[in-house]
Structure formats: structure tokens, C-alpha cells
Design a protein around this motif. Structure first.
Motif, PDB file in Angstrom:
ATOM      1  N   ARG A  79       9.983 -27.954   5.368  1.00 48.72           N
ATOM      2  CA  ARG A  79       9.824 -27.746   6.811  1.00 48.72           C
ATOM      3  C   ARG A  79      10.517 -26.435   7.175  1.00 48.72           C
ATOM      4  N   PHE A  80      10.003 -25.763   8.198  1.00 45.22           N
ATOM      5  CA  PHE A  80      10.458 -24.414   8.516  1.00 45.22           C
ATOM      6  C   PHE A  80      10.702 -24.269  10.010  1.00 45.22           C
ATOM      7  N   LEU A  81      11.876 -23.751  10.364  1.00 43.49           N
ATOM      8  CA  LEU A  81      12.192 -23.383  11.740  1.00 43.49           C
ATOM      9  C   LEU A  81      12.042 -21.875  11.879  1.00 43.49           C
ATOM     10  N   PRO A  82      10.990 -21.398  12.563  1.00 41.83           N
ATOM     11  CA  PRO A  82      10.838 -19.947  12.759  1.00 41.83           C
ATOM     12  C   PRO A  82      11.753 -19.455  13.880  1.00 41.83           C
ATOM     13  N   GLN A  83      11.817 -18.160  14.073  1.00 42.46           N
ATOM     14  CA  GLN A  83      12.629 -17.608  15.156  1.00 42.46           C
ATOM     15  C   GLN A  83      11.985 -17.829  16.514  1.00 42.46           C
ATOM     16  N   SER A  84      10.670 -17.918  16.560  1.00 43.75           N
ATOM     17  CA  SER A  84       9.960 -18.082  17.832  1.00 43.75           C
ATOM     18  C   SER A  84       9.773 -19.560  18.162  1.00 43.75           C
TER      19      SER A  84
END
Length: 228
Positions: A79-84
Motif C-alpha cells: 500500500r502506498f501513501l502519495p504526497q497528494s
């Protein structure tokens, strides 16, 4: 059962500019790994390459020795938390919690100030509040590896400390990879640190390694991060 995520042989450039050229990193469940680097060094690009939303000229991403081409197609793995922001602005906090199967009581016990805002649409939250909510949702997800791109940005110090405590609590069965400019927060919470410098990856064991590699400098024993 422990799992290992590896990335190596990354070559990424835009036009004539080379961004990443000599990278090897290994992440394991049960540990927190920090990823440092100056602005433009390629930290976010590397996370996107691992997740599969950015294609490099060449890269090799493996989980338990099996090549992974599109990590985003395997939510049970990564799972990935982007900056946007990624949550639709019209959804309420309660709806978002339900969609992500996140226990509302757990969240409001940890952050009681949100108890009165469960029915508030996401558009009305501040950037820092959105960042906190999205970070908790990703951390709470049932996945082996969690990629967090600057999760502490715009958060109040008390929220940073609570997030760090939660990360320590859940890391026993997850591999958590964090990039952030608050390097002392990363040194405090991580088991391993990598620094990207001139397109290459270096292992960091202590704060003095960051000075040696040009990420910070020391004046009269007061350490501060160089701008950039």
C-alpha cells in the motif's frame, strides 16, 4: 511469516538528467526503514517505481525473490501513501473509514478531536488533518509493506508522536518504508536508514553518516539540515 521486499538495478532519468542510477535497498516485515535524500534526489520516484505507478528505464523489484511488475495490483502486498490527497473531497470521514474497513473507535480514541467530525466531508479538513487521516488509513490497511511518502508533513508535533507510537505498535507484522525531511523523527523510529545521494543509495547507521554524505552539516556540534 516474514517477507522481504527488494529493489535494485534502478535506472531513471528524464531527458539528459539522470535521477537514479545505482540503487539497492532491502525492506523486511517487522522493521521500519527510513529513506532520506535532498529535494529532487528521487525518493518519491523510487517509491512510485516500487509501487508500479512510475516506469523506470530499468528496475528490478522483488518480493520474496519473485519479481513484481505492478505492485499496485497487489494491495495485500503493498500500500502506498502519495504526497497528494487521494480521498474524494465529497466523502465524509465516516464513509471513508467504512470504505477502508478502519475502526472509527480506534481512530477517535487515538485522535479524540475528530469525534465530532465523523460526518464532515473531506473537503472541509485542513491539509494537515487530511494527511493524518490518509496516513492512518494506509497504515491500518492489511498489507505486508506500507510505503509512506512524507507522512509527517504539516502535522502537529503531538500527531507526529502519536503516529510514531502507532507505527512502533504495528511494525511487528508489517514492513514500513518512510520518506520524510524530518530526519530526526526518522532516526528515532526506524530500524534502518538509506540515503539517496547522487543517484546512489547509501546505508546510514548514525547521524554523522548524514554529515559525511552531505545531507546535513554540523556547526559547533549543533546539527541542522541543509536547505533543499
Amino acid at each position: 511469516m516474514s517477507h522481504k521486499l527488494e529493489v535494485d538495478s534502478v535506472m531513471l532519468g528524464f531527458g539528459l538528467k539522470s535521477v537514479l542510477s545505482d540503487i539497492y535497498m532491502c525492506f523486511e516485515t517487522g522493521s521500519v526503514t527510513g529513506l532520506l535524500g535532498r529535494n529532487g534526489s528521487g525518493k518519491s520516484c523510487l517509491l512510485k517505481i516500487i509501487y508500479g505507478t512510475l516506469t523506470a528505464q530499468y528496475s528490478n523489484v522483488r518480493c520474496d525473490a519473485h519479481m513484481i511488475l505492478n505492485g499496485y495490483k497487489h494491495p495485500e502486498m503493498i500500500r502506498f501513501l502519495p504526497q497528494s490527497d487521494f480521498i474524494p473531497k465529497q466523502l465524509t470521514l465516516k464513509t471513508v473509514m467504512d470504505i477502508f474497513s478502519c475502526d472509527q473507535r480506534w481512530f477517535t480514541d487515538l485522535f479524540p478531536e475528530f469525534s465530532d467530525y465523523l460526518h464532515q466531508p473531506f473537503r472541509y479538513f485542513s491539509f494537515g488533518q487530511k494527511r493524518l487521516i490518509e496516513t492512518c488509513l494506509i497504515l491500518n490497511a492489511d498489507a505486508d509493506f506500507i510505503l509512506l511518502d512524507e507522512p509527517f508533513s504539516y502535522l502537529m508535533p503531538i500527531h507526529v508522536e502519536k503516529l510514531k507510537g502507532f507505527i512502533r505498535l504495528i511494525k511487528s507484522n508489517k514492513g514500513i518504508i518512510i520518506t520524510d525531511h524530518l530526519y530526526r523523527e526518522l532516526l528515532d523510529i526506524t530500524d534502518y536508514i538509506y540515503l539517496i545521494h547522487d543517484g546512489k543509495s547509501f546505508t546510514v547507521k548514525e547521524e554523522k553518516d548524514l554529515k559525511r554524505l552531505g545531507y546535513i552539516f554540523i556547526e559547533n556540534w549543533n546539527v541542522r539540515e541543509e536547505p533543499g
